[in-house]
Structure formats: C-alpha cells, structure tokens
Design a protein around this motif. Sequence first.
Motif, PDB file in Angstrom:
ATOM      1  N   GLU A  73       0.714  -1.311   0.012  1.00 36.01           N
ATOM      2  CA  GLU A  73      -0.265  -0.036  -0.123  1.00 36.01           C
ATOM      3  C   GLU A  73       0.792   1.241  -0.021  1.00 36.01           C
ATOM      4  O   GLU A  73       0.449   2.508   0.315  1.00 36.01           O
ATOM      5  CB  GLU A  73      -0.850   0.166   1.229  1.00 36.01           C
ATOM      6  N   PHE A  76      -0.500   4.679  -1.687  1.00 35.25           N
ATOM      7  CA  PHE A  76      -1.534   5.874  -1.074  1.00 35.25           C
ATOM      8  C   PHE A  76      -0.841   6.550   0.126  1.00 35.25           C
ATOM      9  O   PHE A  76      -1.216   7.579   0.690  1.00 35.25           O
ATOM     10  CB  PHE A  76      -3.052   5.119  -0.735  1.00 35.25           C
ATOM     11  N   CYS A  80      -0.765  10.585   0.414  1.00 35.53           N
ATOM     12  CA  CYS A  80      -1.206  11.312   1.732  1.00 35.53           C
ATOM     13  C   CYS A  80      -0.262  12.467   2.021  1.00 35.53           C
ATOM     14  O   CYS A  80      -0.537  13.544   2.240  1.00 35.53           O
ATOM     15  CB  CYS A  80      -1.331  10.342   2.733  1.00 35.53           C
ATOM     16  N   HIS A  92      -2.570   2.823   8.638  1.00 33.61           N
ATOM     17  CA  HIS A  92      -3.550   1.852   7.830  1.00 33.61           C
ATOM     18  C   HIS A  92      -4.026   0.764   8.612  1.00 33.61           C
ATOM     19  O   HIS A  92      -2.812   0.103   9.040  1.00 33.61           O
ATOM     20  CB  HIS A  92      -3.318   1.683   6.563  1.00 33.61           C
ATOM     21  N   TYR A 139      -8.348   7.389  -5.131  1.00 33.25           N
ATOM     22  CA  TYR A 139      -9.549   7.609  -4.425  1.00 33.25           C
ATOM     23  C   TYR A 139      -9.211   8.072  -3.086  1.00 33.25           C
ATOM     24  O   TYR A 139      -9.947   9.052  -2.266  1.00 33.25           O
ATOM     25  CB  TYR A 139     -10.327   6.359  -4.171  1.00 33.25           C
ATOM     26  N   VAL A 140      -8.135   7.690  -2.422  1.00 32.33           N
ATOM     27  CA  VAL A 140      -7.433   8.121  -1.425  1.00 32.33           C
ATOM     28  C   VAL A 140      -7.223   9.553  -1.451  1.00 32.33           C
ATOM     29  O   VAL A 140      -7.480  10.342  -0.430  1.00 32.33           O
ATOM     30  CB  VAL A 140      -6.140   7.396  -0.980  1.00 32.33           C
ATOM     31  N   ILE A 144      -8.623  11.995   1.558  1.00 31.40           N
ATOM     32  CA  ILE A 144      -7.855  12.465   2.476  1.00 31.40           C
ATOM     33  C   ILE A 144      -7.521  13.938   2.298  1.00 31.40           C
ATOM     34  O   ILE A 144      -7.221  14.767   3.330  1.00 31.40           O
ATOM     35  CB  ILE A 144      -6.429  11.834   2.314  1.00 31.40           C
ATOM     36  N   LEU A 152     -12.196   3.028   3.619  1.00 32.98           N
ATOM     37  CA  LEU A 152     -11.830   2.412   2.066  1.00 32.98           C
ATOM     38  C   LEU A 152     -13.060   1.245   1.944  1.00 32.98           C
ATOM     39  O   LEU A 152     -12.995   0.178   2.869  1.00 32.98           O
ATOM     40  CB  LEU A 152     -10.392   1.943   1.817  1.00 32.98           C
ATOM     41  N   ILE A 158      -7.770   4.470   6.902  1.00 39.57           N
ATOM     42  CA  ILE A 158      -6.447   5.473   6.835  1.00 39.57           C
ATOM     43  C   ILE A 158      -6.577   6.616   7.954  1.00 39.57           C
ATOM     44  O   ILE A 158      -7.767   7.421   7.719  1.00 39.57           O
ATOM     45  CB  ILE A 158      -6.034   6.029   5.530  1.00 39.57           C
TER      46      ILE A 158
END
Length: 215
Positions: A73, A76, A80, A92, A139-140, A144, A152, A158
Amino acid sequence: MNRIELSQQIIDTCLEMTRLGLNQGTAGNVSVRFDNGMLITPTGIPYEKLTPEHIVYVAEDGTFEEGKLPSSEWLFHLTCYQHRPDMNAVVHNHAINCAAVSILNKSIPAIHYMIAASGATEIPCVPYATFGSSRLAKYVEEGISKSKAILLQHHGLIAGEANLDKALWLAHEVEVLADLYLKALAINPDVPTLDDASMQVVLEKFKSYGLRVEK
C-alpha cells in the motif's frame, strides 16, 4: 529523530495497533514522512518480527532502496504526504468496526462531536479499488484532502496526523465511532446527527484540542 529512532517508533506503533485490537496478522501498514520521502513497514513480515533494519525508505518519486520491498500500500501513503503537508505519519488498518462500516459503503456522519477529530464533519468512505493500485491511491487522494481519517470501501481505515502518536490515537477514535455508528444503525437506520452549525463550532474548538498551555 534519526532514521533508526523513527523506524523503531513505526514498529512500536504497529505493535500497539495490534494490542488495541485495531489490526490482525500482517494486515495494515504504518509510515512516517522522512527525508523527502517516507519510511514504511515492509510487505509480509509479522509486526513482532520487525527490526528497524526492515523498515523501507521510499523516495517521493516512488523508488525504494534495493533489497527491500515496502508495503503493497506504499502508493497511497505517499499520496497522503503529497496532498497533506500537515501529515507526518499515516496509519492504515483493517479494524473490525471500520471495515464493517466500509462494507456497507457508508461514511460515518456527525453522530458524535468527536467526528471533528478528523478535521471534517464526517469520516468519508471512498470507493473500492484493488489494494496497492493507482486507482485506490487516487480515491485516497480525494478523501484525504477532505478529512484526516477515511474509510476504504470493503477494506479498512486510513488515518494521518502530525506524528505517529496522534495518527494512532485518531485511528483508535474512529474505530470507536464506527462501533457507535453500527450500534445506532441496528436500532434506527435513520441515525440522528449533529447539524452543520454545531459541528463547525466543534471544529473551531478542535484547533486547540489537546494543546498544552505554556507558562
């Protein structure tokens, strides 16, 4: 802190996350901003077996040090940091209640004033995409940018903050809110919420929440 100290703090956060019941097995991952990039947990190594040497440095361009594999991951996490300069740590996990709300594809509305800990009036749930994918990272990014904590869909949570202690605290707080939300939904599908004016007052108060007064 130097790299070794930050790496140990990442490991301690992972272990505490498990102790608090926020994660299971090798699921979840933790990172901190570091040296124009980030330090992040590796892929596939149980938390209790981690040493500071296992923690992986990922540069801002997505390259990482030879001989180490970051969490699947990592993208993402990097997203951030790129879109939230106020975040220096990201947690996460697959916390049970957060994951359950995400399966329902629901954001957590203003059921309690502590929603404001996220810096927003709700904890948004972003659409599902395969873990580790660029689509999920996109999408994050969208979620965020609005809130320091997001769900999610069909996945987990997250939470990002100024440091690891605050990020873990926020992740734990959102899990409690998710538990409250599920219990309220079971009694009344139309859960009462605080109005926007009330939440704006709380959001303003949260700007100094937990700050120590210097004398």
